[in-house]
Design a protein around this motif. Structure first.
Motif, PDB file in Angstrom:
ATOM      1  N   GLN A 117      16.020 -14.112 -18.160  1.00 26.46           N
ATOM      2  CA  GLN A 117      15.002 -15.166 -18.249  1.00 26.46           C
ATOM      3  C   GLN A 117      13.799 -15.003 -17.343  1.00 26.46           C
ATOM      4  O   GLN A 117      12.681 -15.259 -17.747  1.00 26.46           O
ATOM      5  CB  GLN A 117      15.653 -16.528 -17.947  1.00 26.46           C
ATOM      6  N   LEU A 118      14.018 -14.633 -16.098  1.00 23.03           N
ATOM      7  CA  LEU A 118      12.931 -14.821 -15.131  1.00 23.03           C
ATOM      8  C   LEU A 118      12.027 -13.618 -14.909  1.00 23.03           C
ATOM      9  O   LEU A 118      10.839 -13.777 -14.683  1.00 23.03           O
ATOM     10  CB  LEU A 118      13.504 -15.286 -13.778  1.00 23.03           C
ATOM     11  N   THR A 119      12.596 -12.409 -14.902  1.00 22.28           N
ATOM     12  CA  THR A 119      11.745 -11.272 -14.540  1.00 22.28           C
ATOM     13  C   THR A 119      11.977 -10.049 -15.415  1.00 22.28           C
ATOM     14  O   THR A 119      12.992  -9.949 -16.100  1.00 22.28           O
ATOM     15  CB  THR A 119      11.897 -10.831 -13.047  1.00 22.28           C
TER      16      THR A 119
ATOM     17  N   THR B 207      22.465 -15.941 -10.849  1.00 25.07           N
ATOM     18  CA  THR B 207      21.071 -15.551 -10.617  1.00 25.07           C
ATOM     19  C   THR B 207      20.781 -14.156 -11.160  1.00 25.07           C
ATOM     20  O   THR B 207      19.684 -13.890 -11.645  1.00 25.07           O
ATOM     21  CB  THR B 207      20.759 -15.673  -9.111  1.00 25.07           C
ATOM     22  N   VAL B 208      21.773 -13.284 -11.107  1.00 24.93           N
ATOM     23  CA  VAL B 208      21.570 -11.943 -11.687  1.00 24.93           C
ATOM     24  C   VAL B 208      21.261 -12.093 -13.180  1.00 24.93           C
ATOM     25  O   VAL B 208      20.317 -11.496 -13.709  1.00 24.93           O
ATOM     26  CB  VAL B 208      22.824 -11.055 -11.466  1.00 24.93           C
TER      27      VAL B 208
ATOM     28  N   ASN C 256       0.803  -1.225   0.000  1.00 25.75           N
ATOM     29  CA  ASN C 256       0.000   0.000   0.000  1.00 25.75           C
ATOM     30  C   ASN C 256       0.833   1.271   0.000  1.00 25.75           C
ATOM     31  O   ASN C 256       0.287   2.357   0.141  1.00 25.75           O
ATOM     32  CB  ASN C 256      -0.927   0.008   1.222  1.00 25.75           C
ATOM     33  N   SER C 257       2.140   1.135  -0.128  1.00 22.57           N
ATOM     34  CA  SER C 257       2.961   2.351  -0.187  1.00 22.57           C
ATOM     35  C   SER C 257       3.333   2.626  -1.641  1.00 22.57           C
ATOM     36  O   SER C 257       3.683   1.705  -2.390  1.00 22.57           O
ATOM     37  CB  SER C 257       4.240   2.157   0.637  1.00 22.57           C
ATOM     38  N   ASP C 258       3.270   3.906  -2.016  1.00 20.28           N
ATOM     39  CA  ASP C 258       3.662   4.257  -3.386  1.00 20.28           C
ATOM     40  C   ASP C 258       5.174   4.313  -3.546  1.00 20.28           C
ATOM     41  O   ASP C 258       5.686   4.387  -4.661  1.00 20.28           O
ATOM     42  CB  ASP C 258       3.097   5.648  -3.757  1.00 20.28           C
ATOM     43  N   LEU C 259       5.896   4.286  -2.434  1.00 18.89           N
ATOM     44  CA  LEU C 259       7.346   4.440  -2.547  1.00 18.89           C
ATOM     45  C   LEU C 259       7.983   3.227  -3.234  1.00 18.89           C
ATOM     46  O   LEU C 259       7.598   2.084  -2.962  1.00 18.89           O
ATOM     47  CB  LEU C 259       7.978   4.596  -1.159  1.00 18.89           C
ATOM     48  N   PRO C 260       8.976   3.483  -4.098  1.00 21.26           N
ATOM     49  CA  PRO C 260       9.715   2.358  -4.670  1.00 21.26           C
ATOM     50  C   PRO C 260      10.468   1.595  -3.586  1.00 21.26           C
ATOM     51  O   PRO C 260      10.815   2.167  -2.547  1.00 21.26           O
ATOM     52  CB  PRO C 260      10.697   3.028  -5.636  1.00 21.26           C
ATOM     53  N   VAL C 261      10.707   0.327  -3.856  1.00 23.06           N
ATOM     54  CA  VAL C 261      11.347  -0.548  -2.866  1.00 23.06           C
ATOM     55  C   VAL C 261      12.539  -1.261  -3.505  1.00 23.06           C
ATOM     56  O   VAL C 261      12.444  -1.762  -4.626  1.00 23.06           O
ATOM     57  CB  VAL C 261      10.327  -1.606  -2.371  1.00 23.06           C
ATOM     58  N   ILE C 262      13.646  -1.275  -2.784  1.00 25.75           N
ATOM     59  CA  ILE C 262      14.770  -2.160  -3.160  1.00 25.75           C
ATOM     60  C   ILE C 262      14.681  -3.346  -2.207  1.00 25.75           C
ATOM     61  O   ILE C 262      14.833  -3.184  -0.992  1.00 25.75           O
ATOM     62  CB  ILE C 262      16.133  -1.453  -3.012  1.00 25.75           C
ATOM     63  N   HIS C 263      14.375  -4.499  -2.754  1.00 26.61           N
ATOM     64  CA  HIS C 263      14.125  -5.695  -1.929  1.00 26.61           C
ATOM     65  C   HIS C 263      15.323  -6.630  -2.030  1.00 26.61           C
ATOM     66  O   HIS C 263      15.562  -7.226  -3.080  1.00 26.61           O
ATOM     67  CB  HIS C 263      12.853  -6.374  -2.452  1.00 26.61           C
ATOM     68  N   LYS C 264      16.069  -6.765  -0.937  1.00 27.36           N
ATOM     69  CA  LYS C 264      17.245  -7.633  -0.987  1.00 27.36           C
ATOM     70  C   LYS C 264      16.862  -9.103  -0.846  1.00 27.36           C
ATOM     71  O   LYS C 264      15.985  -9.450  -0.042  1.00 27.36           O
ATOM     72  CB  LYS C 264      18.222  -7.236   0.123  1.00 27.36           C
ATOM     73  N   ARG C 265      17.534  -9.922  -1.608  1.00 29.55           N
ATOM     74  CA  ARG C 265      17.308 -11.377  -1.523  1.00 29.55           C
ATOM     75  C   ARG C 265      17.947 -11.916  -0.249  1.00 29.55           C
ATOM     76  O   ARG C 265      19.096 -11.585   0.065  1.00 29.55           O
ATOM     77  CB  ARG C 265      17.957 -12.035  -2.748  1.00 29.55           C
ATOM     78  N   GLY C 266      17.214 -12.746   0.470  1.00 26.72           N
ATOM     79  CA  GLY C 266      17.761 -13.377   1.674  1.00 26.72           C
ATOM     80  C   GLY C 266      18.932 -14.278   1.303  1.00 26.72           C
ATOM     81  O   GLY C 266      18.960 -14.845   0.203  1.00 26.72           O
ATOM     82  N   ASN C 267      19.893 -14.424   2.211  1.00 22.86           N
ATOM     83  CA  ASN C 267      21.108 -15.134   1.793  1.00 22.86           C
ATOM     84  C   ASN C 267      20.969 -16.656   1.790  1.00 22.86           C
ATOM     85  O   ASN C 267      21.896 -17.363   1.448  1.00 22.86           O
ATOM     86  CB  ASN C 267      22.341 -14.642   2.569  1.00 22.86           C
ATOM     87  N   ALA C 268      19.767 -17.150   2.136  1.00 21.61           N
ATOM     88  CA  ALA C 268      19.536 -18.597   2.009  1.00 21.61           C
ATOM     89  C   ALA C 268      18.230 -18.838   1.262  1.00 21.61           C
ATOM     90  O   ALA C 268      17.530 -19.808   1.516  1.00 21.61           O
ATOM     91  CB  ALA C 268      19.495 -19.242   3.384  1.00 21.61           C
ATOM     92  N   VAL C 269      17.893 -17.943   0.353  1.00 19.17           N
ATOM     93  CA  VAL C 269      16.606 -18.051  -0.344  1.00 19.17           C
ATOM     94  C   VAL C 269      16.849 -18.354  -1.829  1.00 19.17           C
ATOM     95  O   VAL C 269      17.560 -17.612  -2.513  1.00 19.17           O
ATOM     96  CB  VAL C 269      15.789 -16.735  -0.194  1.00 19.17           C
ATOM     97  N   ASP C 270      16.254 -19.427  -2.294  1.00 22.77           N
ATOM     98  CA  ASP C 270      16.322 -19.780  -3.711  1.00 22.77           C
ATOM     99  C   ASP C 270      15.794 -18.610  -4.549  1.00 22.77           C
ATOM    100  O   ASP C 270      14.877 -17.905  -4.131  1.00 22.77           O
ATOM    101  CB  ASP C 270      15.451 -21.024  -3.933  1.00 22.77           C
ATOM    102  N   CYS C 271      16.355 -18.451  -5.753  1.00 25.86           N
ATOM    103  CA  CYS C 271      16.014 -17.236  -6.498  1.00 25.86           C
ATOM    104  C   CYS C 271      14.537 -17.182  -6.896  1.00 25.86           C
ATOM    105  O   CYS C 271      13.931 -16.104  -6.894  1.00 25.86           O
ATOM    106  CB  CYS C 271      16.930 -17.055  -7.700  1.00 25.86           C
ATOM    107  N   GLU C 272      13.919 -18.319  -7.190  1.00 27.34           N
ATOM    108  CA  GLU C 272      12.499 -18.261  -7.557  1.00 27.34           C
ATOM    109  C   GLU C 272      11.600 -18.138  -6.321  1.00 27.34           C
ATOM    110  O   GLU C 272      10.539 -17.521  -6.386  1.00 27.34           O
ATOM    111  CB  GLU C 272      12.112 -19.469  -8.413  1.00 27.34           C
ATOM    112  N   ASP C 273      12.036 -18.702  -5.195  1.00 27.36           N
ATOM    113  CA  ASP C 273      11.286 -18.469  -3.948  1.00 27.36           C
ATOM    114  C   ASP C 273      11.334 -16.976  -3.606  1.00 27.36           C
ATOM    115  O   ASP C 273      10.347 -16.391  -3.173  1.00 27.36           O
ATOM    116  CB  ASP C 273      11.871 -19.277  -2.788  1.00 27.36           C
ATOM    117  N   TYR C 274      12.502 -16.401  -3.811  1.00 25.79           N
ATOM    118  CA  TYR C 274      12.644 -14.948  -3.560  1.00 25.79           C
ATOM    119  C   TYR C 274      11.658 -14.161  -4.431  1.00 25.79           C
ATOM    120  O   TYR C 274      11.001 -13.226  -3.959  1.00 25.79           O
ATOM    121  CB  TYR C 274      14.093 -14.551  -3.841  1.00 25.79           C
ATOM    122  N   LEU C 275      11.519 -14.563  -5.696  1.00 27.63           N
ATOM    123  CA  LEU C 275      10.585 -13.827  -6.573  1.00 27.63           C
ATOM    124  C   LEU C 275       9.150 -13.944  -6.069  1.00 27.63           C
ATOM    125  O   LEU C 275       8.333 -13.050  -6.291  1.00 27.63           O
ATOM    126  CB  LEU C 275      10.707 -14.315  -8.023  1.00 27.63           C
ATOM    127  N   LEU C 276       8.849 -15.026  -5.389  1.00 29.93           N
ATOM    128  CA  LEU C 276       7.502 -15.134  -4.786  1.00 29.93           C
ATOM    129  C   LEU C 276       7.331 -14.152  -3.627  1.00 29.93           C
ATOM    130  O   LEU C 276       6.248 -13.628  -3.402  1.00 29.93           O
ATOM    131  CB  LEU C 276       7.249 -16.564  -4.312  1.00 29.93           C
TER     132      LEU C 276
END
Ligand code: PEP
Ligand code: MN
Length: 376
Positions: free
Chosen positions: A272-274, A265-266, A210-230
């Protein structure tokens, strides 16, 4: 499923398609790209008559999406990948290279003001700095200038916003607590950063919808890249799109570097993914000042269009993460190197050939090639 509208589609044609889909019980989400508008269709699309949509005025085609993270997923096809772009303050993200730089933490008014000058002089576009820090040890003695109270948080945020404004730069600041979102908005922070420990914080991610502000969302250091996209998708479910992905290193067998920067992953995110812009934070990715430069340049070639860099007017006295912060001269040189690398990447991008382009030709030759190569 995605409905791709023609380049020439009018607002009325786009609205008519949205209304028709909504009348049939689907939720829709619109993505306005530079050339095309895309309409995401959410719900059980197996019940939808595709010819009914296809024949509507202004519709170019339908794109099937099978990924679970529908909104964060790459739109278009491998030969025509579509990317989102949006602003952080006055800075456009997702096209030219953008550098977000500054100290790990805001330490004093003077320190963040001098940091802003350093960042501006180096040619970076956005100022970063943490006001309330996550520390892995409760005995570190420093949790950020804003850690003590709500008033301290406000004052810390005000000092980085003031420094950003003084040098005409938007500011990006990590947020720890969903209850503080209105404060960050009120003070004028231009971009919220979700740190690694909060990468999977359901309450915070839900609130950010609900915030209009842009977000930089860091990937957790034990999170699979597609789980992170979820987890990223969680913020997007009500239509939010101004999210920058961020690779900042994952855990691995390696002990020498602080984390292991996952450049594979980058590339996967970008190619490919996003369709979301990809940031790389090599500072936290390796935790070694002298490796930040080569890793950052490599990130640009892997597909990053946003770079996060820690730098300090004097890293030797920084209150947090000084060991990985660049000296001002190193920051200036790295910004230059990264810009040249990005230009080179754009120059050679046309040499990238997705396999999809070649596959059908090679498929039609499988039998004859098998006979020629293996028949002895
Ligand atoms: C930071 O950006 O200062 C930070 C603490 O990063 P991370 O959450 O990636 O560790
Ligand atoms: Mn840090």
């Amino acid at each position: 499923m995605i409905v791709k509208m023609r380049r020439t589609a009018t607002d009325n044609e786009i609205a008519a398609v949205e209304t028709m889909l909504q009348d049939r019980g689907y939720t829709t989400g619109k993505l306005v790209g530079t050339d095309h508008t895309l309409i995401g269709v959410y719900g059980d699309v197996s019940q939808l008559s595709q010819p009914d949509v296809q024949k509507m005025s202004g519709v170019e085609g339908l794109i099937a999406i099978s990924r679970k993270y529908k909104r964060a997923a790459q739109k278009g096809d491998p030969t025509n990948r579509l990317y989102v772009d949006f602003n952080i303050g006055s800075v456009r993200i997702g096209r030219d290279l953008v550098v977000v730089a500054g100290p790990c933490s805001v330490e004093s008014e003077r320190q963040i003001m001098e940091s802003a000058e350093m960042v501006k002089d180096a040619g970076a576009q956005i100022l970063r700095g943490g006001v309330h820090k996550y520390r892995s040890s409760p005995y570190s003695g420093w949790e950020g200038i804003g850690a003590g109270s709500d008033d301290a948080l406000r004052e810390g945020l005000e000092s980085i916003v003031k420094a950003g404004r003084a040098f005409d730069m938007p500011v990006a600041v990590e947020i720890l607590d969903h209850a503080a979102i209105p404060l960050y908005e009120d003070v004028g922070v231009d971009c919220l950063q979700i740190g690694e420990p909060n990468s999977r914080n359901t309450v915070l991610l839900n609130a950010l919808r609900n915030s209009d502000l842009p977000v930089i969302h860091k990937r957790g250091n034990a999170v699979d890249c597609e789980d992170y996209l979820l987890w990223v998708e969680r913020m997007m479910t009500c239509g939010k799109e101004n999210i920058v992905l961020c690779e900042r290193g994952i855990g691995s067998a390696n002990k020498y570097t602080r984390n292991t920067l996952d450049l594979g992953t980058v590339a996967a995110f970008h190619y490919q993914l996003t369709g979301l812009p990809v940031a790389v934070d090599a500072s936290h990715g390796c935790g070694i000042r002298d490796l930040v430069h080569p890793l950052t340049v490599a990130s640009v070639f892997a597909g990053a269009s946003v770079l996060l860099l820690e730098a300090h007017p004097n890293p030797l006295i920084a209150k947090s993460d000084g060991f990985q912060a660049l000296f001002p001269e190193q920051l200036a040189n790295l910004v230059q190197a990264a810009q040249q690398a990005h230009k080179l990447r754009q120059d050679v991008e046309h040499l990238y050939v997705p396999s999809r382009v070649l596959e059908s030709d090679y498929e039609s030759r499988v039998e004859t090639d098998r006979e020629r190569l293996f028949a002895e």
